[in-house]
Write a protein that holds these residues in place. Sequence first.
Motif, mmCIF file in Angstrom:
data_model
loop_
_atom_site.group_PDB
_atom_site.id
_atom_site.type_symbol
_atom_site.label_atom_id
_atom_site.label_comp_id
_atom_site.label_asym_id
_atom_site.label_seq_id
_atom_site.Cartn_x
_atom_site.Cartn_y
_atom_site.Cartn_z
ATOM 1 N N UNK A 17 -36.659 -9.077 -6.332
ATOM 2 C CA UNK A 17 -37.851 -9.004 -5.489
ATOM 3 C C UNK A 17 -38.098 -7.550 -5.083
ATOM 4 N N UNK A 18 -39.288 -7.299 -4.555
ATOM 5 C CA UNK A 18 -39.620 -5.938 -4.112
ATOM 6 C C UNK A 18 -38.725 -5.480 -2.969
ATOM 7 N N UNK A 19 -38.263 -6.434 -2.154
ATOM 8 C CA UNK A 19 -37.406 -6.072 -1.026
ATOM 9 C C UNK A 19 -36.021 -5.652 -1.497
ATOM 10 N N UNK A 20 -35.591 -6.214 -2.622
ATOM 11 C CA UNK A 20 -34.258 -5.885 -3.140
ATOM 12 C C UNK A 20 -34.316 -4.750 -4.131
ATOM 13 N N UNK A 21 -35.512 -4.489 -4.662
ATOM 14 C CA UNK A 21 -35.640 -3.539 -5.756
ATOM 15 C C UNK A 21 -35.342 -2.109 -5.343
ATOM 16 N N UNK A 22 -35.524 -1.778 -4.069
ATOM 17 C CA UNK A 22 -35.309 -0.407 -3.624
ATOM 18 C C UNK A 22 -33.833 -0.046 -3.717
ATOM 19 N N UNK A 23 -33.554 1.055 -4.416
ATOM 20 C CA UNK A 23 -32.189 1.543 -4.540
ATOM 21 C C UNK A 23 -31.349 0.806 -5.559
ATOM 22 N N UNK A 24 -31.893 -0.206 -6.225
ATOM 23 C CA UNK A 24 -31.153 -0.966 -7.234
ATOM 24 C C UNK A 24 -31.923 -0.886 -8.534
ATOM 25 N N UNK A 25 -31.261 -0.381 -9.594
ATOM 26 C CA UNK A 25 -31.938 -0.250 -10.874
ATOM 27 C C UNK A 25 -31.971 -1.581 -11.618
ATOM 28 N N UNK A 26 -30.790 -2.115 -11.929
ATOM 29 C CA UNK A 26 -30.700 -3.385 -12.649
ATOM 30 C C UNK A 26 -29.452 -4.126 -12.208
ATOM 31 N N UNK A 27 -29.557 -5.442 -12.207
ATOM 32 C CA UNK A 27 -28.388 -6.293 -11.978
ATOM 33 C C UNK A 27 -28.285 -7.216 -13.187
ATOM 34 N N UNK A 28 -27.315 -6.996 -14.010
ATOM 35 C CA UNK A 28 -27.182 -7.778 -15.237
ATOM 36 C C UNK A 28 -25.721 -8.103 -15.485
ATOM 37 N N UNK A 29 -25.507 -9.184 -16.199
ATOM 38 C CA UNK A 29 -24.150 -9.602 -16.507
ATOM 39 C C UNK A 29 -24.127 -11.041 -16.995
ATOM 40 N N UNK A 30 -22.913 -11.591 -17.087
ATOM 41 C CA UNK A 30 -22.694 -12.950 -17.570
ATOM 42 C C UNK A 30 -22.735 -13.936 -16.402
ATOM 43 N N UNK A 31 -23.147 -15.164 -16.710
ATOM 44 C CA UNK A 31 -23.137 -16.243 -15.727
ATOM 45 C C UNK A 31 -23.058 -17.573 -16.476
ATOM 46 N N UNK A 32 -22.513 -18.620 -15.844
ATOM 47 C CA UNK A 32 -22.383 -19.920 -16.524
ATOM 48 C C UNK A 32 -23.739 -20.528 -16.843
ATOM 49 N N UNK A 33 -23.803 -21.150 -17.991
ATOM 50 C CA UNK A 33 -25.056 -21.760 -18.417
ATOM 51 C C UNK A 33 -25.457 -22.946 -17.535
ATOM 52 N N UNK A 34 -24.448 -23.691 -17.022
ATOM 53 C CA UNK A 34 -24.773 -24.882 -16.245
ATOM 54 C C UNK A 34 -25.220 -24.553 -14.818
ATOM 55 N N UNK A 35 -25.337 -23.269 -14.476
ATOM 56 C CA UNK A 35 -25.868 -22.887 -13.164
ATOM 57 C C UNK A 35 -27.371 -22.674 -13.193
ATOM 58 N N UNK A 36 -27.958 -22.663 -14.384
ATOM 59 C CA UNK A 36 -29.379 -22.347 -14.502
ATOM 60 C C UNK A 36 -30.067 -23.401 -15.366
ATOM 61 N N UNK A 37 -31.363 -23.376 -15.302
ATOM 62 C CA UNK A 37 -32.179 -24.213 -16.170
ATOM 63 C C UNK A 37 -33.368 -23.404 -16.644
ATOM 64 N N UNK A 38 -33.839 -23.730 -17.837
ATOM 65 C CA UNK A 38 -34.940 -22.974 -18.408
ATOM 66 C C UNK A 38 -36.230 -23.297 -17.669
#
Length: 309
Positions: A270-291
């Motif tokens: 979000x715009x509130x979190x975007x300040x000072x943070x370039x990217x947040x990326x990595x691995x996460x379990x598939x069963x925690x998300x849905x398409x």
Amino acid sequence: MPCLLVLASSLWGGNRKILRIACTSNIVKSAKHTRHRGHTTAESVTAPLGCIHAAFIFVMTMYTQLYNRLSFGWNTVKIDMSAARRDPLPIIPFGLAAFAATLFALGLALGTTIAVGMLFFIQMKIILRNKTSIESWIEEKAKDRIQYYQLDEVFVFPYDMGSRWKNFKQVFTWSGVPEGDGLDWPIREGCHQYSLTIEQLKQKADKRVRSVRYKVIEDYSGTCCPLNRGIKTFFTSPCTEEPRIRLQKGEFILATRGLRYWLYGDKILDDSVLEGVSRIRGWFPRNCVEKCPCDAETDQAPEGEKKNR
């Protein structure tokens, strides 16, 4: 940083300047290793040869010492480690402790020969192809991209001169210094210094196009091997140095690749979190998300996804 400032202030055109800056860090990193490639390869040759020589000495020493201490019976073989059965006695004492130390040193010599010998094989493979493992992966992705979109283009790796002998001569020279100044390298005919960088930019753009949006439906703490996400998720955790990202219900992720039980992607901030943070990326379990429904209609899988590990 000084290299970037110098390149930014140079007289290159706008596009070339951007490409040059984008690949400067990678070139400088690879230049440091490439300049020492010849010396590393020489060390990986001499170390096994020295260990083989030492192993030969150890084997012959144990053979000669044990031969003078062996006594054969009808059904038994005895070894007297107290002293050799010959006159005069050997100059170098060889007791039980010396035998154990020699046997241990022999194991180290053989292990070093195998390990460093494999390193020499890998180094020579890289030198003869003039291509690192990461560059081989980029080339493979380039072929997949061209085949996927059925493009009328051919990607030629610029640093492979087309002959193993020519690649060999670039590293092993009479002066001992490989060809190239750390920024500009000899390239294959028909290519230029930015061929590899342009292909990387195309792959980055293709990754963004083929990425799939997911919505987080369950919280994930970001642990390496989560126990509460299932046995299969626990035992199939990716064995990489890439980080895991913490997820909270309701967040959105752009997945670019994945395994059967894990996905890799960027968190949409979000715009509130975007300040000072370039990217947040990595691995996460598939069963925690849905398409997301908009992406589910296209039924497009993340790039590089593997159904079986």
